[in-house]
Motif scaffolding. Structure first.
Motif, PDB file in Angstrom:
ATOM      1  N   PHE A 134       0.827  -1.204   0.000  1.00 28.26           N
ATOM      2  CA  PHE A 134       0.000   0.000   0.000  1.00 28.26           C
ATOM      3  C   PHE A 134       0.866   1.260   0.000  1.00 28.26           C
ATOM      4  CE2 PHE A 134      -4.662  -0.862   1.254  1.00 28.26           C
ATOM      5  CZ  PHE A 134      -4.718  -1.918   0.369  1.00 28.26           C
ATOM      6  N   ALA A 135       1.996   1.211   0.712  1.00 23.59           N
ATOM      7  CA  ALA A 135       2.895   2.360   0.688  1.00 23.59           C
ATOM      8  C   ALA A 135       3.410   2.605  -0.729  1.00 23.59           C
ATOM      9  CB  ALA A 135       4.059   2.143   1.658  1.00 23.59           C
ATOM     10  N   ILE A 136       3.796   1.529  -1.424  1.00 24.74           N
ATOM     11  CA  ILE A 136       4.312   1.673  -2.795  1.00 24.74           C
ATOM     12  C   ILE A 136       3.215   2.193  -3.733  1.00 24.74           C
ATOM     13  CG2 ILE A 136       5.221   0.440  -4.811  1.00 24.74           C
ATOM     14  CD1 ILE A 136       6.604  -1.489  -2.905  1.00 24.74           C
ATOM     15  N   ILE A 181       6.697  10.651   1.466  1.00 24.48           N
ATOM     16  CA  ILE A 181       6.631   9.845   2.692  1.00 24.48           C
ATOM     17  C   ILE A 181       5.250   9.979   3.336  1.00 24.48           C
ATOM     18  CG2 ILE A 181       7.532   9.618   5.047  1.00 24.48           C
ATOM     19  CD1 ILE A 181      10.294  10.351   3.954  1.00 24.48           C
ATOM     20  N   VAL A 182       4.730  11.208   3.394  1.00 24.62           N
ATOM     21  CA  VAL A 182       3.402  11.403   3.991  1.00 24.62           C
ATOM     22  C   VAL A 182       2.341  10.636   3.209  1.00 24.62           C
ATOM     23  CG1 VAL A 182       1.594  13.081   4.514  1.00 24.62           C
ATOM     24  CG2 VAL A 182       3.973  13.640   4.994  1.00 24.62           C
ATOM     25  N   ILE A 183       2.408  10.706   1.878  1.00 27.37           N
ATOM     26  CA  ILE A 183       1.396  10.017   1.064  1.00 27.37           C
ATOM     27  C   ILE A 183       1.501   8.498   1.224  1.00 27.37           C
ATOM     28  CG2 ILE A 183       0.634   9.574  -1.313  1.00 27.37           C
ATOM     29  CD1 ILE A 183      -0.212  12.282  -0.238  1.00 27.37           C
ATOM     30  N   GLY A 184       2.739   7.980   1.252  1.00 32.22           N
ATOM     31  CA  GLY A 184       2.912   6.543   1.480  1.00 32.22           C
ATOM     32  C   GLY A 184       2.361   6.138   2.844  1.00 32.22           C
ATOM     33  N   MET A 185       2.647   6.950   3.854  1.00 34.60           N
ATOM     34  CA  MET A 185       2.174   6.691   5.212  1.00 34.60           C
ATOM     35  C   MET A 185       0.647   6.690   5.268  1.00 34.60           C
ATOM     36  SD  MET A 185       4.092   6.667   8.209  1.00 34.60           S
ATOM     37  CE  MET A 185       5.388   7.891   8.099  1.00 34.60           C
ATOM     38  N   THR A 203      10.184   1.938   2.948  1.00 32.75           N
ATOM     39  CA  THR A 203       9.591   1.571   1.658  1.00 32.75           C
ATOM     40  C   THR A 203       9.470   2.775   0.731  1.00 32.75           C
ATOM     41  OG1 THR A 203       8.297  -0.163   2.728  1.00 32.75           O
ATOM     42  CG2 THR A 203       7.559   0.565   0.551  1.00 32.75           C
ATOM     43  N   THR A 204       8.998   3.906   1.272  1.00 31.20           N
ATOM     44  CA  THR A 204       8.795   5.063   0.394  1.00 31.20           C
ATOM     45  C   THR A 204      10.130   5.629  -0.081  1.00 31.20           C
ATOM     46  OG1 THR A 204       8.534   6.430   2.382  1.00 31.20           O
ATOM     47  CG2 THR A 204       6.543   5.736   1.276  1.00 31.20           C
ATOM     48  N   VAL A 205      11.144   5.645   0.794  1.00 30.54           N
ATOM     49  CA  VAL A 205      12.449   6.165   0.367  1.00 30.54           C
ATOM     50  C   VAL A 205      13.025   5.275  -0.725  1.00 30.54           C
ATOM     51  CG1 VAL A 205      14.822   6.586   1.081  1.00 30.54           C
ATOM     52  CG2 VAL A 205      12.929   7.362   2.523  1.00 30.54           C
ATOM     53  N   THR A 213       2.195  -6.728 -11.526  1.00 29.42           N
ATOM     54  CA  THR A 213       2.549  -7.240 -10.201  1.00 29.42           C
ATOM     55  C   THR A 213       1.944  -6.364  -9.106  1.00 29.42           C
ATOM     56  OG1 THR A 213       4.643  -7.933 -11.158  1.00 29.42           O
ATOM     57  CG2 THR A 213       4.495  -7.956  -8.755  1.00 29.42           C
ATOM     58  N   LEU A 214       1.991  -5.047  -9.333  1.00 26.82           N
ATOM     59  CA  LEU A 214       1.457  -4.131  -8.332  1.00 26.82           C
ATOM     60  C   LEU A 214      -0.040  -4.304  -8.156  1.00 26.82           C
ATOM     61  CD1 LEU A 214       3.275  -0.715  -8.705  1.00 26.82           C
ATOM     62  CD2 LEU A 214       3.027  -2.109  -6.656  1.00 26.82           C
TER      63      LEU A 214
END
Lengths: 215, 215, 215
Positions: free
Chosen positions: C20-22, C39-43, C77-79, C94-95
């Protein structure tokens, strides 16, 4: 729901929930949402304000988790609206009046919840406003609109006036008069709202003294 | 507010609340909101971050329900701004510096609240960032903008740096040094923020290796 | 995380969080966000649904404050996604499959959390849906989109079907069968989701009987 001594507020709460679900659905009608989206928007409009109120007051689980009847009512209402709206135009005038009644009821309930928990008058007024209008705010955010209450005829202002009236009545009137206080409050909210619609009343708009540099 | 041993943080908190309310109002100035909309936006900008922090930490009722002084301060500030802004342009440079001070104070308070409740450093850093910047995020969402902090000069990054500094200082310094730790943290946040404004510093922007298929 | 008797749900939860983060990061790829915004959006995408679930249930501090491992996983993951996406296109197929697995896991966990707290089936179904899809809703609101789940192929509907299946299985099956119930539920969610993608299935769209007066 033994929040009020009198059952008629309870019936009005159910009425307000149904009306807000319908107006939520119709407000989103241009967005080409699917059935699930419609249910979410109806839900958010009808219970969004009370949910945010319960969260900031720490009154959790929130009211519709404690009393899931609200969920069933909203799902039924939105599905019926989804079907009926394909065949019959909704009576716009009836909806505006019903929406004003819903706003009045939700304002009373929001203020009452805060007073019952022992919070001061200013918090009770804020909770009345939040319960009345924040469902519409979340609906507008989800459908990509700038919230209507920031731009339209006296709406949140009607809720604020009603909440101030209710908190003062509860303070100065002898106990046991709650039903009468609620009725007076609703007359104030509904009267202000219908007058604003009829005469297109608006609050003054914010203007800067110079053209903004931010453009 | 006995969160800090020293009253000066308390005064800075009041100062930050006022400044954030003003910047919130001015940021929404192009949206033609009415007076009520302006009050809501000022409120959300000033207490939105702390509200979300209190909710996820389970620290309810949230801080401004416990201490309604914040509500009065914000309502007064936004009404005064509403009137004054019609006649006098706001000094943009003064506001940017004040906003940086507010960001520094709110970052310290957010991290401190989490540490006081016994949460680990990573959560304290997150709460510092959330308290500092999420009010602006909610303001931008309500006014139909993609949140500024995702796109603008080092803003949330300054809060993050400050929160990391504060959590480390609290960890390694003897107790009783809290006021000094807070001051050092605020210097870091304000310095980073003003440097970013002055030299237009930005974080790298996210780019995909191929043109997106989603267009 | 002793929510389930079997560790494989725990591993799937970690897997769902990463996926979900990706997907959150990639969905925001056209917005030119900086590293912090990413990072905020991934979180938000990965923990937003579970956070709202915990708030309305009064299960605070919310899960990632209690178990900050989630925060570390998402930041890492986001970085990594931020760096890798500059050089390698992500395998879209795959995603989509991974995202369906994440949706299935989160739906099971959301429903399970509500049942564990003794809430009735309708609330468990709602919590399953919220946990599965509300992260994406908040992501879309923050990036200025009308939430995808209101308009796209059967997505929330797959979560709803899965939650209904899981709640019924838990009710009628002997205890100790939880792992099997979770697997059956995930097969339902993943199957529906992949079928919807493959055949472009959609729910009916809301239409008014007359052109709207609101334009």
């Amino acid at each position: 729901m033994t929040l009020f001594d009198v059952p008629f507020i309870y019936y009005l709460d159910i009425f307000g929930t149904i009306v807000f679900a319908i107006t939520g659905v119709l407000a989103a009608s241009e967005k080409r949402l699917d059935l699930f989206g419609i249910i979410v928007i109806g839900m958010v409009t009808a219970i969004g304000g009370g949910t945010i109120r319960d969260l900031v007051l720490g009154r959790t689980p929130v009211f519709w988790v404690v009393e899931p009847l609200y969920v069933w009512i909203i799902v039924s209402t939105t599905v019926v609206t989804f079907v009926v709206a394909r065949f019959h135009p909704f009576p716009r005038r009836t909806l505006l009046v019903s929406d004003a009644v819903g706003l009045g009821v939700f304002t009373v309930i929001g203020a009452k919840v805060a007073l019952n928990l022992g919070h001061p008058p200013v918090i009770a007024v804020m909770m009345g406003i939040m319960t009345g209008v924040f469902g519409g705010v979340v609906r507008d955010v989800l459908t990509g609109e700038i919230p209507m209450i920031f731009r339209k005829e006296i709406y949140a202002t009607a809720a604020m006036a009603g909440a101030v009236v209710f908190v003062n009545l509860q303070w100065f009137m002898p106990s046991g008069m709650e039903a009468i206080n609620a009725i007076i409050t609703m007359i104030v909210v509904i009267g202000l709202r219908l007058a604003a619609i009829h005469w297109h009343l608006q609050l003054p708009v914010f203007l800067l003294s110079t053209p903004s540099e931010r453009k």
